[in-house]
Design an enzyme around this catalytic site. Sequence first.
Site, PDB file in Angstrom:
ATOM      1  N   GLU A  91      82.839  51.480 -26.212  1.00 43.48           N
ATOM      2  CA  GLU A  91      83.100  50.140 -25.703  1.00 43.48           C
ATOM      3  C   GLU A  91      83.921  49.348 -26.706  1.00 43.48           C
ATOM      4  O   GLU A  91      83.849  49.594 -27.900  1.00 43.48           O
ATOM      5  CB  GLU A  91      81.770  49.414 -25.474  1.00 43.48           C
ATOM      6  CG  GLU A  91      80.922  50.105 -24.432  1.00 43.48           C
ATOM      7  CD  GLU A  91      79.577  49.432 -24.217  1.00 43.48           C
ATOM      8  OE1 GLU A  91      79.055  49.547 -23.120  1.00 43.48           O
ATOM      9  OE2 GLU A  91      79.067  48.801 -25.149  1.00 43.48           O
ATOM     10  N   CYS A 356      76.557  40.956 -30.334  1.00 41.31           N
ATOM     11  CA  CYS A 356      76.245  41.868 -31.442  1.00 41.31           C
ATOM     12  C   CYS A 356      75.077  42.780 -31.134  1.00 41.31           C
ATOM     13  O   CYS A 356      74.019  42.317 -30.713  1.00 41.31           O
ATOM     14  CB  CYS A 356      75.841  41.079 -32.680  1.00 41.31           C
ATOM     15  SG  CYS A 356      77.191  40.281 -33.473  1.00 41.31           S
TER      16      CYS A 356
HETATM   17  N1  SAH Z   1      77.450  49.682 -38.239  1.00 41.77           N
HETATM   18  C1  SAH Z   1      78.097  48.470 -38.625  1.00 41.77           C
HETATM   19  C2  SAH Z   1      78.867  47.760 -37.538  1.00 41.77           C
HETATM   20  C3  SAH Z   1      78.241  47.600 -36.167  1.00 41.77           C
HETATM   21  S1  SAH Z   1      76.946  46.436 -35.886  1.00 41.77           S
HETATM   22  C4  SAH Z   1      77.101  47.526 -39.263  1.00 41.77           C
HETATM   23  O1  SAH Z   1      75.927  47.860 -39.307  1.00 41.77           O
HETATM   24  O2  SAH Z   1      77.502  46.502 -39.769  1.00 41.77           O
HETATM   25  C5  SAH Z   1      77.587  44.840 -35.845  1.00 41.77           C
HETATM   26  C6  SAH Z   1      76.532  43.776 -36.246  1.00 41.77           C
HETATM   27  O3  SAH Z   1      75.589  43.508 -35.188  1.00 41.77           O
HETATM   28  C7  SAH Z   1      75.705  44.250 -37.421  1.00 41.77           C
HETATM   29  O4  SAH Z   1      75.495  43.212 -38.342  1.00 41.77           O
HETATM   30  C8  SAH Z   1      74.413  44.622 -36.732  1.00 41.77           C
HETATM   31  O5  SAH Z   1      73.371  44.679 -37.634  1.00 41.77           O
HETATM   32  C9  SAH Z   1      74.286  43.530 -35.713  1.00 41.77           C
HETATM   33  N2  SAH Z   1      73.305  43.801 -34.662  1.00 41.77           N
HETATM   34  C10 SAH Z   1      72.819  44.990 -34.270  1.00 41.77           C
HETATM   35  N3  SAH Z   1      71.919  44.839 -33.259  1.00 41.77           N
HETATM   36  C11 SAH Z   1      71.833  43.513 -33.012  1.00 41.77           C
HETATM   37  C12 SAH Z   1      71.095  42.728 -32.057  1.00 41.77           C
HETATM   38  N4  SAH Z   1      70.313  43.299 -31.158  1.00 41.77           N
HETATM   39  N5  SAH Z   1      71.268  41.391 -32.098  1.00 41.77           N
HETATM   40  C13 SAH Z   1      72.112  40.812 -32.982  1.00 41.77           C
HETATM   41  N6  SAH Z   1      72.840  41.497 -33.870  1.00 41.77           N
HETATM   42  C14 SAH Z   1      72.704  42.844 -33.898  1.00 41.77           C
END
Ligand code: SAH
Length: 368
Positions: A91, A356
């Site tokens: 996505e 996110c």
């Molecule tokens: N793997 C990378 C990039 C993808 S995640 C990383 O961990 O940074 C992008 C962001 O969204 C990250 O900060 C992640 O921790 C956050 N994230 C993941 N699940 C989420 C959720 N359910 N609600 C809000 N943010 C979330």
Amino acid sequence: MKPILFNLTDAELTQFVENIGQPKFRAKQIREWLQRGAPDFSVMKNLPEKLRNQLNDMAQTLPVHVVKKLESSDKQTTKFLLELNDCEQIECVLMRTSYGNSVCVSSQAGCAMGCKFCASTLMGLKRNLTVNEIFSQILVAQWELRIDRESDRHIHPNGDANNGDVSHIVVMGTGEPLQNTENVIGFIERANSEMGIGWRKITVSTCGIVPGIKELTKWGRPINLAISLHAPTDELRSKIMPINNKYPLSTVLDAAFEFSGLHNRQLMIEYILLAVRGENGEPELLNCTAEYAEKLSELLRGKNCMVNLIPWNTVDERDFVSPSGNAVHRFQDILIKNGIHTRIRRERGNDIGSACGQLRLNNKKQPY
Ligand code: SAH
């Protein structure tokens, strides 16, 4: 399998058009359309119709194609479900803002990191994406912006800083970019040289893969780095992010500040606010109590960083809940009192599962 013309070098593309009895200049025309993100050959209006039909039968344009497109109710966010040539799905998300158009790209199909709050990792890692597969995601967005222009959709007020092209990239879709560092770097180099997107408008987000951060430092481009921190102690962080057992907090922050310090950039810290359902049904704060706000402040005091607070976005399969708005502000107030730069992230596309952590491989639970 049909050849993917975007993946060919200029010499190979010229050879391809000559092989089907066309003059060389067709290769240049086709390349221009590919660079604009043309989804198929029908749209290549400067090619004869017969050739367009022939090409549709025998070749593909990009290594990704749009399976579904979802638009948020305010029309500013579009999420694309894309299929790769081996039928894996990924996505990406286009966010139209007054300062420009930002694309959130995926770096892997699935994710191996196992963070307890995230949707992307639910089905494990499928594979790394290639440079062309990552790059094609911004071309898909670029094509969508062209459709906006052609249909005269003025999503933003006149006079803002949005010139209608993709201007910002965040590598924050599914996957851990620093587990696919070589291709992510290759992608960023091309986004800069071929699309003219400045280093400072590109952000890579990591859960804290220390060797990967060091590779970025060695590479030396002044992009933005974001660290998904989510807890200020190793004890709590290891519970919600298994990767912390391998690369503990202090090693992650040392490597990250070394990178951002090199270019005098502000390090972005992402901090999800998580609660669990307490016995009386009320949310019980997990990582966002006053105590954790003080601990986070201690960890970051005096450092050049910005803490993005992200109230947790719902993922059905996960047991967390979002803290109340009051709790979010109380947490932020303590950071501010301690001199830490912080803001609450405005979520885009919550209603289409593109905020996110909500991105994931398509499965039947998704609203497609
Ligand atoms: N793997 C990378 C990039 C993808 S995640 C990383 O961990 O940074 C992008 C962001 O969204 C990250 O900060 C992640 O921790 C956050 N994230 C993941 N699940 C989420 C959720 N359910 N609600 C809000 N943010 C979330």
